[in-house]
Design an enzyme around this catalytic site. Structure first.
Site, PDB file in Angstrom:
ATOM      1  N   CYS A   1      -2.533  10.538  -4.190  1.00 48.50           N
ATOM      2  CA  CYS A   1      -2.990  11.733  -3.476  1.00 48.50           C
ATOM      3  C   CYS A   1      -3.490  11.333  -2.097  1.00 48.50           C
ATOM      4  O   CYS A   1      -3.575  10.157  -1.776  1.00 48.50           O
ATOM      5  CB  CYS A   1      -4.090  12.441  -4.264  1.00 48.50           C
TER       6      CYS A   1
ATOM      7  N   ARG B   1       3.101   3.629  18.342  1.00 48.45           N
ATOM      8  CA  ARG B   1       1.708   4.073  18.401  1.00 48.45           C
ATOM      9  C   ARG B   1       0.964   3.397  19.559  1.00 48.45           C
ATOM     10  O   ARG B   1       0.177   4.037  20.263  1.00 48.45           O
ATOM     11  CB  ARG B   1       1.014   3.810  17.061  1.00 48.45           C
TER      12      ARG B   1
ATOM     13  N   ARG C   1      -8.610   8.315   5.378  1.00 48.84           N
ATOM     14  CA  ARG C   1      -9.513   7.223   5.004  1.00 48.84           C
ATOM     15  C   ARG C   1     -10.212   6.667   6.239  1.00 48.84           C
ATOM     16  O   ARG C   1     -11.442   6.504   6.265  1.00 48.84           O
ATOM     17  CB  ARG C   1      -8.719   6.110   4.292  1.00 48.84           C
ATOM     18  N   ARG C   2      -9.431   6.366   7.271  1.00 52.34           N
ATOM     19  CA  ARG C   2     -10.021   5.853   8.507  1.00 52.34           C
ATOM     20  C   ARG C   2     -10.882   6.909   9.188  1.00 52.34           C
ATOM     21  O   ARG C   2     -11.948   6.612   9.708  1.00 52.34           O
ATOM     22  CB  ARG C   2      -8.909   5.380   9.453  1.00 52.34           C
TER      23      ARG C   2
ATOM     24  N   ARG D   1       1.357   9.291  14.736  1.00 51.43           N
ATOM     25  CA  ARG D   1       2.478   8.863  13.915  1.00 51.43           C
ATOM     26  C   ARG D   1       3.361   7.913  14.704  1.00 51.43           C
ATOM     27  O   ARG D   1       3.226   7.758  15.902  1.00 51.43           O
ATOM     28  CB  ARG D   1       3.305  10.076  13.455  1.00 51.43           C
TER      29      ARG D   1
ATOM     30  N   LYS E   1       0.819  -1.217   0.000  1.00 49.04           N
ATOM     31  CA  LYS E   1       0.000   0.000   0.000  1.00 49.04           C
ATOM     32  C   LYS E   1       0.853   1.268   0.000  1.00 49.04           C
ATOM     33  O   LYS E   1       0.337   2.351  -0.298  1.00 49.04           O
ATOM     34  CB  LYS E   1      -0.947   0.008   1.199  1.00 49.04           C
ATOM     35  N   ASP E   2       2.160   1.149   0.320  1.00 57.31           N
ATOM     36  CA  ASP E   2       3.035   2.324   0.325  1.00 57.31           C
ATOM     37  C   ASP E   2       3.520   2.706  -1.073  1.00 57.31           C
ATOM     38  O   ASP E   2       4.044   3.797  -1.267  1.00 57.31           O
ATOM     39  CB  ASP E   2       4.268   2.065   1.196  1.00 57.31           C
TER      40      ASP E   2
END
Length: 531
Positions: A245, A156, A132-133, A150, A80-81
């Site tokens: 984006c 986290r 998104r979340r 972050r 996904k990166d």
């Protein structure tokens, strides 16, 4: 392969796990590998949210530069990166199996409120830097306060432990790969149809130089073409939306029973209510373009929807439709009334499970003031029943997903066969779940309510008619007919059977809840207007 390969990787615990996974997999086919740790721009820019990083090369650019320079042979990425286009000269040689792409909501135990959806207290501070979340969380719980979060996965979790937040959201895949013990928190697992994951979430990408054909062939032992086919849909959607984006976009494709199912969620900002779409097809060709077309701002949507239930001002369904100025006519065509006023205590003796097939079943059962066995577990059919159970102060140990009662029965049987199960329900229940249990399961049915049809139901002129139970279908069509331009959504297969008997075409949502119904309306082709 005689040469020793060099894998380039970031230095986080998760990145090293991923690189070592590839290293160990290659060792099984006698390929020797060494690791080289490379620091990326994303590791340095700790002041930017993930949406400004993911998919733009912030976590991958330095690895790709070393690949092109020949100082490493393989780069291992969280897929996904990656940007949607490979740099000239590089290719993805293999993709891993997909780890569960669900999301985890980790909640401090003193911030848990079972009565609330997602189990986190009203007004809680939730940490995530993903728009998104954020958009999807706020669609369910607009009271939540979302703050940036972050750091790598352990960092986290440490910030939650230090009570900088009441809850945080993480991808399940990273937590599972690192084997992190989460027993100090309350954990809510949110499936991909509840919170749609990022494109390619849970998959590793193995990147090499395009000219290294020998290595490409060697890496095919790690490649999963079925996963690659699903990712092609997700990443094409990402690309067509302007891939890379910070758009709050979730897209997840999976294959179920020889059909490709695609869930998509898209908002303009993290504060915007997202649009949701569910599509199903027997092949992936053209799927991504169909998804993009459905989200076209110029596309015509239905202007009016009738639904056979009362819809509150705060309901997900209402907010999803009113965002597009779709008029909603919500009225129930039936009444429910209790059939018993007292529950004999012996019925609950030795009960292991209580299963509810509807919100009404939950409501009328708890009106009886039952004295529950200490270790009893609850099962429910769908999100609506699960939400009502929460309001009564209880968690569901089993939630049936999807609209097919037979499928839900088969899944419930895996945990309930051989036990004693109580089924509070309607007086004329179809007993769909009960029929799927084994003969050594003791089934107890009790009728807690009955359905009464309203007299002289008024016809609706809405373009889309949504029916939420078989009884509502009976009530409406006792006095009314459909117009040619009207389209029908049936909440589940039991309701759909009524339309099968009538010879009427209808649409089934993926899930029998307000999210599924909103997806079905959003995915409907615009009806021909009345003349």
């Amino acid at each position: 392969m005689e040469r020793t390969l060099i894998i380039g990787t970031r230095g986080s615990e998760l990145a090293l796990w991923q690189a070592n996974f590839v290293k160990d997999s290659l060792a099984k086919v006698n390929i020797t590998v060494e690791l080289k740790i490379i620091k990326t721009q994303g590791d340095r820019l700790l002041n930017l949210s993930f949406d400004k990083l993911e998919g733009k090369g912030f976590f991958t650019k330095e690895l790709e530069e070393e690949l092109l320079a020949g100082t490493i042979d393989i780069a291992v990425h969280s897929h996904k990166d990656l940007p949607t286009e490979n740099p000239p000269g590089l290719i993805i040689a293999a993709v891993s199996e997909r780890e569960d792409p669900s999301e985890l909501l980790l909640i401090l135990k003193d911030c848990v409120d079972v009565h609330q959806k997602l189990s986190v207290k009203f007004g809680a501070i939730v940490g995530t830097s993903s728009n998104r979340r954020k958009a999807q969380l706020l669609a369910y719980r607009p009271d939540l306060e979302i703050e940036d979060l972050r750091g790598n996965v352990p960092t986290r979790i440490g910030k939650l432990r230090d009570e900088n937040y009441d809850a945080i959201m993480l991808a399940k895949a990273g937590v599972s790969r690192l084997g992190i013990d989460l027993s100090e928190f309350h954990v809510e697992e949110l499936t991909p149809n509840e919170i749609v994951p990022a494109p390619a979430q849970g998959v590793l990408a193995i990147q090499i130089r395009e000219s290294d054909t020998e290595l490409f062939e060697a890496l095919q032992v790690l490649n999963h073409p079925d996963v690659a086919e699903e990712l092609a849909v997700e990443r094409t959607v990402l690309k067509l939306f302007g891939g890379g984006c910070h758009l709050p976009l979730g897209c997840y494709c999976r294959r179920e029973d020889n059909m490709f199912q695609v869930f998509t969620s898209k908002a303009e900002t993290g504060d915007d209510f997202p649009d949701r779409l569910f599509l199903e097809a027997d092949k992936t060709d053209g799927l991504a373009k169909k998804i993009i077309a459905a989200f076209d701002p110029q596309r015509k949507l239905p202007t009016s929807v009738f639904i056979s239930r009362e819809i509150s001002e705060q309901s997900y369904f209402r907010k999803a439709l009113e965002k597009h100025n779709i008029q909603i006519e919500g009225r129930s065509l039936i009444r429910t009334v209790p059939v018993i006023t007292k529950l004999d205590s012996y019925i609950l003796k030795n009960i292991d499970w209580i299963f509810f097939s509807s919100k009404n079943a939950v409501e009328y059962f708890f009106q009886l003031g039952p004295h529950l066995p200490k270790n009893v577990k609850f099962g429910v059919m769908g999100g609506g029943s699960e939400e009502m159970l929460r309001k009564k102060g209880h968690f569901a140990a089993f939630t049936g997903l999807g609209i097919d009662p037979e499928d839900v029965a088969a899944e419930f049987a895996k945990v309930a066969n051989g036990t004693q199960v109580l089924f509070p329900g309607a007086e004329e229940s179809l007993r769909s779940i009960q029929k799927g249990l084994s003969a050594d399961t003791k089934v107890i049915d009790i009728s807690v309510y009955e359905t009464v049809l309203e007299d002289e139901v008024e016809r609706s002129g809405a373009e889309v008619l949504v029916f939420t139970s078989p009884s509502n279908v009976d009530a409406y069509f006792a006095d009314n007919l459909m117009d040619p331009y009207q389209k029908v959504i049936a909440i589940g297969k039991s309701t759909g059977k009524k339309f099968d008997e009538m010879g009427v075409k209808y649409i089934l949502p993926f899930s029998p809840d307000e999210v599924g119904l909103a997806e079905a309306v959003f995915g409907i082709a615009p009806p021909n207007p009345p003349r």
